[in-house]
Design a protein around this motif. Structure first.
Motif, short mmCIF file in Angstrom:
data_model
loop_
_atom_site.label_atom_id
_atom_site.label_comp_id
_atom_site.label_asym_id
_atom_site.label_seq_id
_atom_site.Cartn_x
_atom_site.Cartn_y
_atom_site.Cartn_z
N HIS A 38 35.59 40.89 46.91
CA HIS A 38 35.19 42.02 46.06
C HIS A 38 36.36 42.46 45.17
CE1 HIS A 38 31.14 42.78 47.41
NE2 HIS A 38 31.52 42.87 48.68
N ASP A 39 37.55 42.53 45.74
CA ASP A 39 38.73 42.94 44.97
C ASP A 39 39.03 41.94 43.86
OD1 ASP A 39 38.95 45.13 46.66
OD2 ASP A 39 40.63 44.29 47.81
N LYS A 40 38.89 40.66 44.14
CA LYS A 40 39.12 39.63 43.11
C LYS A 40 38.10 39.76 41.99
CE LYS A 40 41.76 36.06 45.35
NZ LYS A 40 42.78 36.06 44.31
N ALA A 41 36.86 40.02 42.35
CA ALA A 41 35.83 40.22 41.33
C ALA A 41 36.17 41.40 40.43
CB ALA A 41 34.46 40.41 41.99
N ASP A 42 36.57 42.51 41.04
CA ASP A 42 36.95 43.69 40.26
C ASP A 42 38.13 43.39 39.34
OD1 ASP A 42 34.96 45.14 41.51
OD2 ASP A 42 36.33 46.11 42.94
N HIS A 43 39.12 42.69 39.86
CA HIS A 43 40.31 42.34 39.07
C HIS A 43 39.92 41.47 37.87
CE1 HIS A 43 44.49 41.39 38.22
NE2 HIS A 43 44.10 40.12 38.09
N LEU A 44 39.06 40.49 38.10
CA LEU A 44 38.64 39.62 37.00
C LEU A 44 37.88 40.38 35.93
CD1 LEU A 44 37.62 36.54 39.13
CD2 LEU A 44 39.37 36.54 37.34
N GLN A 49 38.18 40.34 31.80
CA GLN A 49 36.83 40.39 31.24
C GLN A 49 36.08 39.08 31.50
OE1 GLN A 49 39.65 41.35 29.14
NE2 GLN A 49 39.32 43.29 30.18
N ASP A 50 36.30 38.54 32.70
CA ASP A 50 35.68 37.27 33.09
C ASP A 50 34.51 37.54 34.04
OD1 ASP A 50 34.97 34.71 33.88
OD2 ASP A 50 37.05 34.05 34.21
N GLU A 51 33.38 37.86 33.44
CA GLU A 51 32.20 38.23 34.23
C GLU A 51 31.68 37.05 35.04
OE1 GLU A 51 29.57 40.74 35.96
OE2 GLU A 51 31.24 41.28 34.66
N LYS A 52 31.77 35.85 34.49
CA LYS A 52 31.25 34.66 35.18
C LYS A 52 32.02 34.43 36.49
CE LYS A 52 30.40 29.74 34.61
NZ LYS A 52 30.57 28.56 33.76
N ALA A 53 33.33 34.44 36.42
CA ALA A 53 34.13 34.24 37.63
C ALA A 53 33.95 35.41 38.60
CB ALA A 53 35.60 34.06 37.28
N ALA A 54 33.85 36.62 38.06
CA ALA A 54 33.65 37.79 38.91
C ALA A 54 32.34 37.67 39.69
CB ALA A 54 33.65 39.06 38.07
N LYS A 55 31.30 37.20 39.03
CA LYS A 55 30.02 37.03 39.71
C LYS A 55 30.10 35.98 40.81
CE LYS A 55 26.89 38.73 36.19
NZ LYS A 55 25.77 38.44 35.29
N GLN A 56 30.90 34.94 40.61
CA GLN A 56 31.07 33.93 41.64
C GLN A 56 31.74 34.53 42.88
OE1 GLN A 56 33.16 31.08 39.14
NE2 GLN A 56 31.41 29.69 39.26
N TRP A 57 32.75 35.36 42.66
CA TRP A 57 33.41 36.02 43.80
C TRP A 57 32.46 36.98 44.50
CZ3 TRP A 57 37.43 34.52 46.38
CH2 TRP A 57 38.38 33.71 45.76
N GLU A 58 31.64 37.70 43.71
CA GLU A 58 30.67 38.62 44.30
C GLU A 58 29.62 37.86 45.11
OE1 GLU A 58 30.78 41.76 44.58
OE2 GLU A 58 32.19 42.39 43.04
N LYS A 59 29.21 36.70 44.61
CA LYS A 59 28.24 35.89 45.33
C LYS A 59 28.82 35.42 46.67
CE LYS A 59 25.23 31.89 44.72
NZ LYS A 59 24.79 30.82 43.83
N LEU A 60 30.07 34.98 46.65
CA LEU A 60 30.73 34.59 47.89
C LEU A 60 30.80 35.77 48.85
CD1 LEU A 60 32.37 32.60 49.65
CD2 LEU A 60 34.42 33.46 48.46
N ALA A 61 31.20 36.92 48.36
CA ALA A 61 31.29 38.11 49.20
C ALA A 61 29.95 38.45 49.83
CB ALA A 61 31.81 39.30 48.39
N SER A 62 28.90 38.36 49.04
CA SER A 62 27.56 38.67 49.53
C SER A 62 27.14 37.71 50.64
CB SER A 62 26.57 38.61 48.37
OG SER A 62 25.27 38.84 48.83
N LYS A 63 27.38 36.43 50.45
CA LYS A 63 27.00 35.44 51.47
C LYS A 63 27.80 35.64 52.76
CE LYS A 63 25.36 31.96 48.30
NZ LYS A 63 24.29 31.10 48.74
#
Length: 76
Positions: A38-44, A49-63
């Motif tokens: 989650h922290d990495k997603a926020d940082h990105l 302004q890298d929404e694509k990479a942030a969403k990947q980190w959020e997806k990992l966090a969710s799983k």
């Protein structure tokens, strides 16, 4: 504590993770990884302004959160 400039082998990393799990729990370590994701997603989002990479980190966090929340996993 792992020093930032020290290169660890995969075996060293695994040993360190096993020690953390033994001292706490697998559930605790997994929840720490969830928070890091989650922290990495926020940082990105905020700094790159890298929404694509942030969403990947959020997806990992969710799983991982889903796994950590399973009753049978909470006792490990």
């Amino acid at each position: 504590m792992i020093k930032p400039n020290v290169v660890l082998s995969p075996e060293d990393i695994q040993d360190n993770l096993e020690t953390l799990i033994d001292k706490t729990s697998a559930n605790f370590v997994l929840n720490c990884i969830v928070q890091i994701a989650h922290d990495k997603a926020d940082h990105l989002r905020e700094n790159w302004q890298d929404e694509k990479a942030a969403k990947q980190w959020e997806k990992l966090a969710s799983k991982l959160e889903t796994l950590a929340d399973k009753p049978e996993f909470k006792t490990l």
